[in-house]
Design an enzyme around this catalytic site. Structure first.
Site, PDB file in Angstrom:
ATOM      1  CG  ASP A 172      -1.929   1.027   1.204  1.00 17.53           C
ATOM      2  OD1 ASP A 172      -1.722   1.875   0.480  1.00 17.53           O
ATOM      3  OD2 ASP A 172      -2.867   0.841   2.028  1.00 17.53           O
TER       4      ASP A 172
ATOM      5  CG  HIS B  45      -5.065   3.561  -0.334  1.00 16.20           C
ATOM      6  ND1 HIS B  45      -4.639   3.076   0.628  1.00 16.20           N
ATOM      7  CD2 HIS B  45      -5.829   4.360  -0.603  1.00 16.20           C
ATOM      8  CE1 HIS B  45      -5.472   3.731   1.460  1.00 16.20           C
ATOM      9  NE2 HIS B  45      -6.228   4.392   0.804  1.00 16.20           N
TER      10      HIS B  45
END
Length: 437
Positions: free
Chosen positions: A345, A376
């Site tokens: 992420d 993400h």
């Protein structure tokens, strides 16, 4: 001369082109931080076969009967399997694919404005189509799924797609919009701080009054998880929710604002927030310095201008986060929460510094489903729905309902009006503050 909306659109296009060029130039993007730390985190937990090209998911949690049931359910489910994503090592592209690709089919939304106790407004957007009445195929006892966007109020294509998938499966999906966000009128010179669950609490109370026989579920996206986690901690066993889930949550709010975010993520959000706030410059001017606010060059500066450097009640950055950290009352949470996170992420940061691993090891209510790749709020796949994370969340809710029904039968308890919740309680008041149905 371009309008403000045109400028934002042009800036968004430039950001997308810049990100695409960057990804192509880099060729292969790795997670920031120490690789050994990442591999160590990935080795912990119970492994699952996941999307081809995204590696193996791992479930980290405290051993319990519910944990064993989730392991069996997720292991049997096709939610963690699917078609190969062509760029598994480009988390920025995965994020953009979920942010910019519109949902299919186009959803139909019915907005309801809810007046709060201080005369402020929040907006509830009920996904009602394209299949007709509120709740699609759901009945009067169908579970209500509350969708919470990111902290900037941006309702992404991915969040709408999750709502549509839930509607197809008999849920009643509704999006919670904070004060002044996503076209919700700002009637008080006050916005909602990062981790202040007061407005969300009133919205959940209203949903319980409107759907007294339905189970209430909640799922949040990205930085919006700070609000949901704070609500669960403050409310404890009185949250009125049966289960919750967080997609790519931000667990440590202050660290996140103080860290160097990817500018290709931060600047579009900053422009989006400034565009929304500029609409209420007149009403906000009595509470904050609008010149400082609209001149902010980072999300941290904007957050400080809105909530710390106020004219009536100024406070320090440190005190603000003592009151708004998402996990400040995590030990009090009494509702099962699935947190779906990716090790790569680019927004949350390296797992070793951004994931509260000890919380998942010690609390029986927190479950971490960690995948090596997914970006993400991305978790993409080549299949209907395009996001295997959405399928995993809906499978988790199904497994929760199955587990609680089994527990009721085992203990000989009568079947109550909703799975996962306490007995029916008469409302303590008659709600009269919703006026747009």
């Amino acid at each position: 001369m371009l309008s403000p909306e045109g400028l934002v659109a042009a800036a968004t296009v430039l950001v997308v082109l810049g990100l695409l060029a960057w990804c192509l130039w880099e060729g292969r993007l790795e997670v920031p931080g120490d690789l050994a730390e990442k591999e160590e985190e990935e080795e912990e937990g119970i492994p699952f076969m996941a999307e081809e090209g995204s590696g193996r998911c791992r479930l980290l949690c405290k051993p319990s009967a519910l944990a064993q049931h989730l392991v069996r359910s997720l292991g049997r489910s096709a939610a963690l399997r699917g078609g190969r994503w062509p760029w598994p090592r480009w988390p920025q592209l995965q994020m953009l694919q979920q942010l910019l690709q519109p949902p299919e089919p186009e959803p139909v939304v019915a907005r309801e404005l809810l007046q709060l106790s201080d005369a402020g407004l929040v907006a509830l957007d009920w996904l009602v189509g394209p299949w007709g009445a509120v709740g699609g195929s759901g009945g009067v006892s169908s579970p209500v799924l509350l969708l919470i966007p990111n902290a900037a109020g941006k309702v992404t294509g991915g969040l709408l797609q999750l709502g549509l998938r839930a509607l197809e499966r008999g849920f009643i999906p509704v999006i919670f919009n904070r004060r002044g966000h996503n076209g919700c009128p700002l009637t008080t010179p006050r916005l909602q701080p990062f981790g202040d669950p007061g407005d969300l609490r009133e919205a959940v109370t209203y949903l319980r009054c409107r759907h007294p026989t339905a189970s209430l579920l909640a799922v949040s996206e990205g930085s919006g998880s700070g609000l949901l986690l704070a609500y669960l901690g403050e409310s404890g066993s009185s949250s009125r929710l049966a289960a919750a889930a967080c997609l790519s949550p931000i667990f440590r709010g202050r660290d996140w604002f103080e860290a160097a975010m990817p500018w290709l993520y931060e600047w579009p959000l900053l422009l989006h927030l400034k565009q929304g706030l500029s609409r209420y410059a007149g009403s906000l001017a009595e509470a904050v310095d609008m010149d400082r606010l609209l001149g902010s060059r980072s999300l941290r500066e904007l957050e400080e201008s809105l909530f710390c450097r106020t004219r009536s009640r100024p406070t320090s950055w440190e005190v603000y986060w003592e009151r708004n950290e998402p996990l400040r009352d995590a030990d009090e949470a009494a509702v099962p929460v699935l947190c779906l996170c990716s090790a790569d992420d680019p927004v949350r940061g390296p797992p070793a510094r951004s994931l509260p691993m000890e919380l998942f090891r010690s609390s029986p209510y927190f479950f971490l489903l960690l995948t090596p790749r997914g970006g993400h709020c991305g978790f993409p796949r080549r299949a209907p729905g395009r996001c295997w994370g959405h399928e995993a969340v809906l499978e988790y809710f199904r497994a929760m309902a199955e587990f609680l029904r089994t527990e009721e039968r085992r203990k000989g308890q009568p079947r109550l009006r909703r799975w996962g919740g306490p007995a029916v309680e008469p409302p303590v008041f008659t709600w009269q503050r919703s006026y747009t149905r």
